[in-house]
Each structure stands twice: as structure tokens, then as C-alpha cells.
Design a protein around this motif. Structure first.
Motif, mmCIF file in Angstrom:
data_model
loop_
_atom_site.group_PDB
_atom_site.id
_atom_site.type_symbol
_atom_site.label_atom_id
_atom_site.label_comp_id
_atom_site.label_asym_id
_atom_site.label_seq_id
_atom_site.Cartn_x
_atom_site.Cartn_y
_atom_site.Cartn_z
ATOM 1 N N ALA A 145 0.829 -1.208 0.000
ATOM 2 C CA ALA A 145 0.000 0.000 0.000
ATOM 3 C C ALA A 145 0.863 1.257 0.000
ATOM 4 O O ALA A 145 0.588 2.204 -0.752
ATOM 5 C CB ALA A 145 -0.919 -0.005 1.216
ATOM 6 N N LEU A 146 1.896 1.280 0.822
ATOM 7 C CA LEU A 146 2.769 2.448 0.878
ATOM 8 C C LEU A 146 3.490 2.647 -0.446
ATOM 9 O O LEU A 146 3.690 3.790 -0.891
ATOM 10 C CB LEU A 146 3.774 2.287 2.021
ATOM 11 N N HIS A 147 3.863 1.559 -1.072
ATOM 12 C CA HIS A 147 4.520 1.635 -2.385
ATOM 13 C C HIS A 147 3.590 2.275 -3.416
ATOM 14 O O HIS A 147 3.999 3.168 -4.177
ATOM 15 C CB HIS A 147 4.918 0.235 -2.824
ATOM 16 N N GLU A 148 2.336 1.832 -3.449
ATOM 17 C CA GLU A 148 1.383 2.399 -4.403
ATOM 18 C C GLU A 148 1.107 3.871 -4.095
ATOM 19 O O GLU A 148 0.926 4.678 -5.011
ATOM 20 C CB GLU A 148 0.084 1.600 -4.387
ATOM 21 N N ALA A 149 1.070 4.220 -2.815
ATOM 22 C CA ALA A 149 0.839 5.614 -2.442
ATOM 23 C C ALA A 149 1.959 6.510 -2.960
ATOM 24 O O ALA A 149 1.698 7.598 -3.501
ATOM 25 C CB ALA A 149 0.722 5.734 -0.922
ATOM 26 N N THR A 160 10.391 4.905 7.709
ATOM 27 C CA THR A 160 9.460 3.784 7.559
ATOM 28 C C THR A 160 10.055 2.707 6.665
ATOM 29 O O THR A 160 10.023 1.511 6.991
ATOM 30 C CB THR A 160 8.128 4.274 6.967
ATOM 31 N N TRP A 161 10.625 3.120 5.537
ATOM 32 C CA TRP A 161 11.251 2.154 4.628
ATOM 33 C C TRP A 161 12.473 1.507 5.276
ATOM 34 O O TRP A 161 12.697 0.305 5.123
ATOM 35 C CB TRP A 161 11.665 2.843 3.331
ATOM 36 N N ARG A 162 13.252 2.302 5.998
ATOM 37 C CA ARG A 162 14.481 1.780 6.591
ATOM 38 C C ARG A 162 14.176 0.726 7.649
ATOM 39 O O ARG A 162 14.829 -0.308 7.729
ATOM 40 C CB ARG A 162 15.295 2.937 7.185
ATOM 41 N N GLY A 194 8.587 -11.625 1.175
ATOM 42 C CA GLY A 194 9.882 -11.101 1.579
ATOM 43 C C GLY A 194 10.672 -10.542 0.410
ATOM 44 O O GLY A 194 11.312 -9.490 0.519
ATOM 45 N N ILE A 195 10.624 -11.245 -0.716
ATOM 46 C CA ILE A 195 11.325 -10.763 -1.921
ATOM 47 C C ILE A 195 10.751 -9.423 -2.355
ATOM 48 O O ILE A 195 11.491 -8.472 -2.647
ATOM 49 C CB ILE A 195 11.221 -11.806 -3.046
ATOM 50 N N ALA A 196 9.409 -9.337 -2.412
ATOM 51 C CA ALA A 196 8.779 -8.080 -2.806
ATOM 52 C C ALA A 196 9.145 -6.955 -1.845
ATOM 53 O O ALA A 196 9.425 -5.827 -2.263
ATOM 54 C CB ALA A 196 7.260 -8.259 -2.858
ATOM 55 N N ALA A 197 9.175 -7.267 -0.554
ATOM 56 C CA ALA A 197 9.505 -6.254 0.443
ATOM 57 C C ALA A 197 10.928 -5.754 0.285
ATOM 58 O O ALA A 197 11.189 -4.545 0.382
ATOM 59 C CB ALA A 197 9.300 -6.826 1.845
ATOM 60 N N LEU A 198 11.864 -6.656 0.052
ATOM 61 C CA LEU A 198 13.257 -6.254 -0.140
ATOM 62 C C LEU A 198 13.405 -5.368 -1.373
ATOM 63 O O LEU A 198 14.143 -4.376 -1.357
ATOM 64 C CB LEU A 198 14.145 -7.489 -0.276
ATOM 65 N N VAL A 199 12.713 -5.742 -2.438
ATOM 66 C CA VAL A 199 12.801 -4.957 -3.675
ATOM 67 C C VAL A 199 12.208 -3.568 -3.465
ATOM 68 O O VAL A 199 12.807 -2.554 -3.838
ATOM 69 C CB VAL A 199 12.093 -5.689 -4.829
ATOM 70 N N ILE A 200 11.018 -3.510 -2.853
ATOM 71 C CA ILE A 200 10.332 -2.231 -2.670
ATOM 72 C C ILE A 200 11.121 -1.326 -1.735
ATOM 73 O O ILE A 200 11.436 -0.174 -2.068
ATOM 74 C CB ILE A 200 8.915 -2.461 -2.133
ATOM 75 N N ALA A 201 11.448 -1.832 -0.541
ATOM 76 C CA ALA A 201 12.146 -0.994 0.434
ATOM 77 C C ALA A 201 13.540 -0.628 -0.048
ATOM 78 O O ALA A 201 13.995 0.509 0.131
ATOM 79 C CB ALA A 201 12.215 -1.711 1.781
ATOM 80 N N GLY A 202 14.222 -1.578 -0.679
ATOM 81 C CA GLY A 202 15.553 -1.287 -1.187
ATOM 82 C C GLY A 202 15.537 -0.229 -2.271
ATOM 83 O O GLY A 202 16.419 0.640 -2.328
ATOM 84 N N GLU A 203 14.508 -0.271 -3.111
ATOM 85 C CA GLU A 203 14.373 0.721 -4.183
ATOM 86 C C GLU A 203 14.183 2.118 -3.621
ATOM 87 O O GLU A 203 14.698 3.097 -4.159
ATOM 88 C CB GLU A 203 13.178 0.338 -5.064
ATOM 89 N N LYS A 204 13.459 2.213 -2.501
ATOM 90 C CA LYS A 204 13.212 3.527 -1.913
ATOM 91 C C LYS A 204 14.463 4.116 -1.273
ATOM 92 O O LYS A 204 14.610 5.340 -1.199
ATOM 93 C CB LYS A 204 12.112 3.439 -0.846
#
Length: 232
Positions: A145-149, A160-162, A194-204
Motif C-alpha cells: 500500500a505504501l509503495h502504491e501511495a 518507515t522504509w528503513r 519477503g522478496i517483494a519487500a526487499l525490492v520495494i524498500a531497497g528501491e526507496k
């Protein structure tokens, strides 16, 4: 012994037909008031999930069925839960984000407030309103949700991402997987989360391979090691 192949060739028309059948099924299940039958304790959760599925499948936001669902999803929630607020946010971002920017922003603030900030679950999310301990399922929904926002222009704090990235890195099993909660045996679904989370947070948090300003292109940006991603 005859071994049957595990896969078969399919074409685009077959895929399109399957999607259309799924759309038809969901529309037949929708009630006259725009809702789908929700699970007790999770108001609008299934309604938001079905609406998101329809939008993802290509049904336009202008469709009358989508509009009826949006009326429901825009109403104040009597019980705010991580699952339902996350799904509501994803729907609003996918449908008419400019119209719903204020509500999306409110949801982002609420999700950030619900992120666990202490102890071993730091960086995770639970069910919401500080109910229960954090788990990887709620956490993946919050991150999606945060990614889409952010994609529609609503900012999310770097902290938050960190915290989220640290949580997923810290709780990964030795074999590279994740379970429903830290310490549990890994599953395919939670490892995908977990993979999606690493990609999303790492990208930010990463600056990327190259940046551009008035002085030209600068290569290369700082990159965090992706050992956790590779293991997953």
C-alpha cells in the motif's frame, strides 16, 4: 512409467479468456450495494480485494460496478485494520488517485503510525490499532500500500522504509526463506512477500546506478548489497 510434462503451451487468447471468466465471476458475486461478502472483523476487506482484482484485470475505474464499490470504500472505516486499510489504499491509488489523494494521505499516516518501532518486531506491522504482534502477512500488505501511495505522489518517510528493510533482512531464515512470523519455517507465499519487500524498500533507499542534475549524469549511485535477496 509415463511422466507427463509439468507445463503446456498457452497463448494470449487463453490467458485473456481466463481473465474474462474471472471478471465475470467477481461481478456476479457483487451485491447491489457494491460490496462483496466480507470476513467478520475485517469490514470492506474482501470488497477492496475484489475491486483491486477487477481494476488489475483491466476493468476501468469508470465502470458502474467499480464506482459502486468506490462509494463504499470511501466511507469512514468503523474498524481500521492493516489488511483493510492497505487494500483500500491500493484500490484508491489504482482507481482515481487524484480524487482521493487526501484519503490516501490519511491512510499512509495511519499505516506509518501502526508500524512497530521497538523490540524484535521493529519495522513490522500487526493487525492494526496496536492489536497483536507483527507478522509477515500484514507487513507485506502495508508495504504494498505504501509503495502504491508513493507512486501516485503521496510521500512515505524514509525511516518507515528503513525500519521495514531492516526487519525483513533481520528475520530471514538461514535457508533464505520467511515464514508467517519470524522463526517459523519458510513458505513459498511468505518468501515471495519477503522478496517483494526487499525490492520495494531497497528501491526507496538506494540512490540507483545513475543520477542526473544540471551538471550531467553521475554514475554510479550507492548500492546496498542484495545478499538477502539472492538467498531468497
Amino acid at each position: 512409467m509415463l511422466i507427463r510434462p509439468a507445463r503446456a503451451d498457452i497463448d494470449a487468447e487463453q490467458v485473456r479468456k481466463s481473465i474474462d471468466l474471472g471478471i465475470g465471476f467477481l461481478l456476479r458475486q457483487q451485491a447491489a450495494d457494491g460490496t462483496w461478502t466480507d470476513h467478520p472483523g475485517f469490514p470492506t476487506g474482501v470488497t477492496a480485494l475484489c475491486t483491486l482484482a477487477l481494476l488489475t484485470a483491466g476493468v476501468p475505474a469508470s465502470d458502474p460496478n467499480i464506482q459502486k464499490a468506490l462509494i463504499v470504500l470511501r466511507k469512514p472505516q468503523s474498524k481500521r485494520m492493516t489488511y483493510t486499510i492497505s487494500l483500500q489504499t491500493m484500490v484508491l491509488c489504482a482507481a482515481e488517485p487524484n480524487k482521493d489523494k487526501l484519503l490516501i494521505r490519511q491512510n499512509v499516516r495511519w499505516l506509518e503510525e501502526q508500524q512497530i518501532r521497538t523490540d524484535e518486531k521493529k519495522g513490522a506491522w500487526g493487525y492494526g490499532d496496536h492489536q497483536g504482534s507483527g507478522d509477515n502477512s500484514n507487513t507485506q500488505f502495508a508495504l504494498l500500500a505504501l509503495h502504491e501511495a508513493e507512486r501516485v505522489g503521496v510521500p512515505v518517510s524514509e525511516q518507515t522504509w528503513r525500519l521495514a528493510l531492516g526487519y525483513w533482512q533481520r528475520t530471514q531464515n538461514i535457508d533464505g526463506s520467511w515464514g508467517y512470523m519470524p522463526g517459523l519455517s519458510g513458505t513459498g507465499s511468505m518468501t515471495c512477500a519477503g522478496i517483494a519487500a526487499l525490492v520495494i524498500a531497497g528501491e526507496k533507499l538506494n540512490s540507483g546506478d545513475a543520477t542526473y542534475d544540471e551538471n550531467g549524469v553521475h554514475c554510479c549511485g550507492d548500492q546496498q548489497a542484495n545478499t538477502a535477496l539472492e538467498r531468497a
